[in-house]
Design a protein around this motif. Structure first.
Motif, PDB file in Angstrom:
ATOM      1  N   ILE A  85      13.811  -6.272   0.919  1.00 54.34           N
ATOM      2  CA  ILE A  85      14.351  -6.680   2.221  1.00 54.34           C
ATOM      3  C   ILE A  85      14.041  -8.144   2.528  1.00 54.34           C
ATOM      4  N   HIS A  86      12.843  -8.616   2.167  1.00 53.79           N
ATOM      5  CA  HIS A  86      12.381  -9.919   2.658  1.00 53.79           C
ATOM      6  C   HIS A  86      12.446 -11.059   1.634  1.00 53.79           C
ATOM      7  N   ILE A  87      12.571 -10.754   0.349  1.00 56.47           N
ATOM      8  CA  ILE A  87      12.608 -11.831  -0.649  1.00 56.47           C
ATOM      9  C   ILE A  87      14.061 -12.161  -0.976  1.00 56.47           C
ATOM     10  N   PRO A  88      14.538 -13.351  -0.637  1.00 58.68           N
ATOM     11  CA  PRO A  88      15.942 -13.720  -0.875  1.00 58.68           C
ATOM     12  C   PRO A  88      16.292 -13.680  -2.363  1.00 58.68           C
ATOM     13  N   GLY A  89      17.476 -13.172  -2.676  1.00 62.72           N
ATOM     14  CA  GLY A  89      17.970 -13.157  -4.042  1.00 62.72           C
ATOM     15  C   GLY A  89      17.424 -12.050  -4.913  1.00 62.72           C
ATOM     16  N   LEU A  90      16.544 -11.217  -4.379  1.00 61.77           N
ATOM     17  CA  LEU A  90      15.954 -10.136  -5.169  1.00 61.77           C
ATOM     18  C   LEU A  90      16.878  -8.917  -5.129  1.00 61.77           C
ATOM     19  N   GLU A  91      17.412  -8.536  -6.280  1.00 62.78           N
ATOM     20  CA  GLU A  91      18.348  -7.417  -6.355  1.00 62.78           C
ATOM     21  C   GLU A  91      17.681  -6.113  -6.777  1.00 62.78           C
ATOM     22  N   LYS A  92      16.627  -6.241  -7.572  1.00 59.66           N
ATOM     23  CA  LYS A  92      15.966  -5.046  -8.102  1.00 59.66           C
ATOM     24  C   LYS A  92      14.529  -5.405  -8.412  1.00 59.66           C
ATOM     25  N   VAL A  93      13.612  -4.448  -8.305  1.00 60.09           N
ATOM     26  CA  VAL A  93      12.212  -4.711  -8.609  1.00 60.09           C
ATOM     27  C   VAL A  93      11.590  -3.502  -9.301  1.00 60.09           C
ATOM     28  N   ARG A  94      10.840  -3.787 -10.349  1.00 63.17           N
ATOM     29  CA  ARG A  94      10.024  -2.757 -11.012  1.00 63.17           C
ATOM     30  C   ARG A  94       8.574  -3.040 -10.644  1.00 63.17           C
ATOM     31  N   LEU A  95       7.932  -2.075 -10.007  1.00 65.65           N
ATOM     32  CA  LEU A  95       6.558  -2.251  -9.524  1.00 65.65           C
ATOM     33  C   LEU A  95       5.619  -1.271 -10.213  1.00 65.65           C
ATOM     34  N   GLU A  96       4.443  -1.770 -10.565  1.00 65.63           N
ATOM     35  CA  GLU A  96       3.370  -0.886 -11.030  1.00 65.63           C
ATOM     36  C   GLU A  96       2.117  -1.197 -10.219  1.00 65.63           C
ATOM     37  N   VAL A  97       1.577  -0.175  -9.568  1.00 63.71           N
ATOM     38  CA  VAL A  97       0.342  -0.305  -8.809  1.00 63.71           C
ATOM     39  C   VAL A  97      -0.742   0.464  -9.552  1.00 63.71           C
ATOM     40  N   LYS A  98      -1.781  -0.276  -9.995  1.00 61.94           N
ATOM     41  CA  LYS A  98      -2.877   0.327 -10.760  1.00 61.94           C
ATOM     42  C   LYS A  98      -4.123   0.459  -9.895  1.00 61.94           C
ATOM     43  N   LYS A  99      -4.788   1.583 -10.074  1.00 65.24           N
ATOM     44  CA  LYS A  99      -6.036   1.845  -9.352  1.00 65.24           C
ATOM     45  C   LYS A  99      -7.153   1.982 -10.393  1.00 65.24           C
ATOM     46  N   PRO A 100      -7.963   0.926 -10.609  1.00 68.13           N
ATOM     47  CA  PRO A 100      -8.949   0.963 -11.687  1.00 68.13           C
ATOM     48  C   PRO A 100     -10.088   1.960 -11.488  1.00 68.13           C
ATOM     49  N   TRP A 101     -10.477   2.207 -10.249  1.00 69.48           N
ATOM     50  CA  TRP A 101     -11.657   3.029 -10.000  1.00 69.48           C
ATOM     51  C   TRP A 101     -11.288   4.303  -9.250  1.00 69.48           C
ATOM     52  N   ALA A 102     -10.305   5.001  -9.752  1.00 67.75           N
ATOM     53  CA  ALA A 102      -9.879   6.232  -9.078  1.00 67.75           C
ATOM     54  C   ALA A 102     -11.021   7.243  -9.085  1.00 67.75           C
ATOM     55  N   PRO A 103     -11.414   7.764  -7.897  1.00 62.61           N
ATOM     56  CA  PRO A 103     -12.583   8.656  -7.795  1.00 62.61           C
ATOM     57  C   PRO A 103     -12.240  10.100  -8.173  1.00 62.61           C
ATOM     58  N   ILE A 104     -12.161  10.370  -9.465  1.00 63.81           N
ATOM     59  CA  ILE A 104     -11.826  11.730  -9.918  1.00 63.81           C
ATOM     60  C   ILE A 104     -12.994  12.413 -10.613  1.00 63.81           C
ATOM     61  N   LEU A 106     -14.342  11.596 -13.465  1.00 66.84           N
ATOM     62  CA  LEU A 106     -14.235  11.511 -14.922  1.00 66.84           C
ATOM     63  C   LEU A 106     -13.991  10.057 -15.309  1.00 66.84           C
ATOM     64  N   PRO A 107     -14.448   9.658 -16.510  1.00 64.47           N
ATOM     65  CA  PRO A 107     -14.248   8.258 -16.913  1.00 64.47           C
ATOM     66  C   PRO A 107     -12.785   7.980 -17.257  1.00 64.47           C
ATOM     67  N   LEU A 108     -12.252   6.904 -16.682  1.00 62.73           N
ATOM     68  CA  LEU A 108     -10.909   6.455 -17.031  1.00 62.73           C
ATOM     69  C   LEU A 108     -10.809   4.967 -16.769  1.00 62.73           C
ATOM     70  N   GLU A 109      -9.804   4.333 -17.375  1.00 64.31           N
ATOM     71  CA  GLU A 109      -9.634   2.898 -17.183  1.00 64.31           C
ATOM     72  C   GLU A 109      -8.853   2.612 -15.907  1.00 64.31           C
ATOM     73  N   THR A 110      -7.644   3.158 -15.806  1.00 67.97           N
ATOM     74  CA  THR A 110      -6.848   2.987 -14.597  1.00 67.97           C
ATOM     75  C   THR A 110      -5.945   4.210 -14.408  1.00 67.97           C
ATOM     76  N   VAL A 111      -5.516   4.409 -13.171  1.00 73.95           N
ATOM     77  CA  VAL A 111      -4.417   5.307 -12.835  1.00 73.95           C
ATOM     78  C   VAL A 111      -3.346   4.436 -12.197  1.00 73.95           C
TER      79      VAL A 111
END
Length: 289
Positions: A85-104, A106-111
């Motif tokens: 909506i706010h960035i002019p000229g942007l037609e499509k976006v691929r987003l990845e949001v990583k959570k490095p310290w997910a409190p589950i 168990l040991p993991l790098e990211t979710v």
């Protein structure tokens, strides 16, 4: 389409299911692929002609810090919509949001959650043959030009209704209004018909719900098939999508037989090609008897 890539932007934010996450906060990594046209920037070497990735990074950082969501799915969805909506000229976006310290526990790098969102172009047919027909069509055009950011059932994680002041609808073109004889059930008043093109972030199913909402607000009652109505809104095209479900068929299954659809549609999109039949709107109009 050209791409600008941002990888693993570090932001500190307060997203999570647990109260401690919302209070203390934690690190998140955000990656984005921005689909835009870089041709003019490449030819002129002018920042003003480009999608400024520095501005995008600051926008992402501010959005992630100023909002709190329980789920990173929600954070990604809302961030993608705000960028489009706010960035002019942007037609499509691929987003990845990583959570490095997910409190589950168990040991993991990211979710992470990765989504692809974009602007879509839809074509809507409008019709009315009750009351002040022109007023009903005018009201429908205005309503479609201010469609809500979230579907009617949406809401923030506090359960409230979605923000209907933020809009994802933008009517681009509207045909003139055509006086047409009734179709199917012929013993009723003549219709006023039109078509419009709409730029939207809503999915086909979400858009259909909004069309039904606008019809209901105009007093539409589905009592007699092909009977009189204050307002009729039909989704004709949605990009080049071909979809068949119990609730929705795209392209509209009867459009190529209906002059009252093809004539106004030809006015605004004569060379739009039917993704099933391979014919343009103008060709279908010429063949419609």
């Amino acid at each position: 389409m050209d791409k600008i890539k941002i990888e693993n932007l570090e932001v500190f934010a307060r997203h999570g299911v647990f109260p401690e996450e919302n209070k203390l906060g934690q690190k998140f990594l955000v990656s984005a692929v921005l689909y835009t046209d870089t041709r003019r920037a490449g030819k002129t070497d002018a920042l003003s002609a480009s999608t400024d990735y520095g501005e995008v990074c600051r926008f992402i950082d501010m959005f992630m810090r100023e909002h709190t969501f329980s789920l990173i799915e929600r954070a990604a969805e809302c961030l993608a919509e705000e960028l489009l909506i706010h960035i002019p000229g942007l037609e499509k976006v691929r987003l990845e949001v990583k959570k490095p310290w997910a409190p589950i526990g168990l040991p993991l790098e990211t979710v992470s959650v990765e989504i692809l969102r974009q602007w879509h172009r839809a074509y809507i047919a409008l019709g009315s043959n009750m009351g002040d027909r022109k007023a009903y069509l005018d009201q429908a055009v205005k309503a479609l030009d201010s469609l809500p950011l979230f579907p009617a059932k949406g809401g923030e994680n506090n359960g409230e209704e979605g923000d209907r002041s933020s809009c994802t609808g933008a009517v681009e073109q509207v045909s003139k209004y055509y006086e047409t004889a009734p179709y199917g059930m012929t013993e009723q008043e003549d219709f006023l018909n039109a078509c419009l093109s709409l730029r939207t972030l809503l999915t086909p199913e979400e858009l259909l719900e909004e069309l039904h909402r606008i019809e209901q607000e105009a007093g539409r009652e589905r009592i007699i098939h092909w009977g009189p109505r204050t307002l009729d809104l039909d989704l004709i095209f949605y990009d080049d999508l071909i979809l068949e479900s119990d609730e929705l068929c795209i392209p509209h299954v009867e459009m190529h037989k209906r002059r009252f659809v093809l004539e106004p549609l030809c006015e605004i999109a004569p060379y739009r090609r039917h993704p099933v039949y391979g014919k343009t709107v103008q060709e279908m109009l010429e063949e419609c008897t």
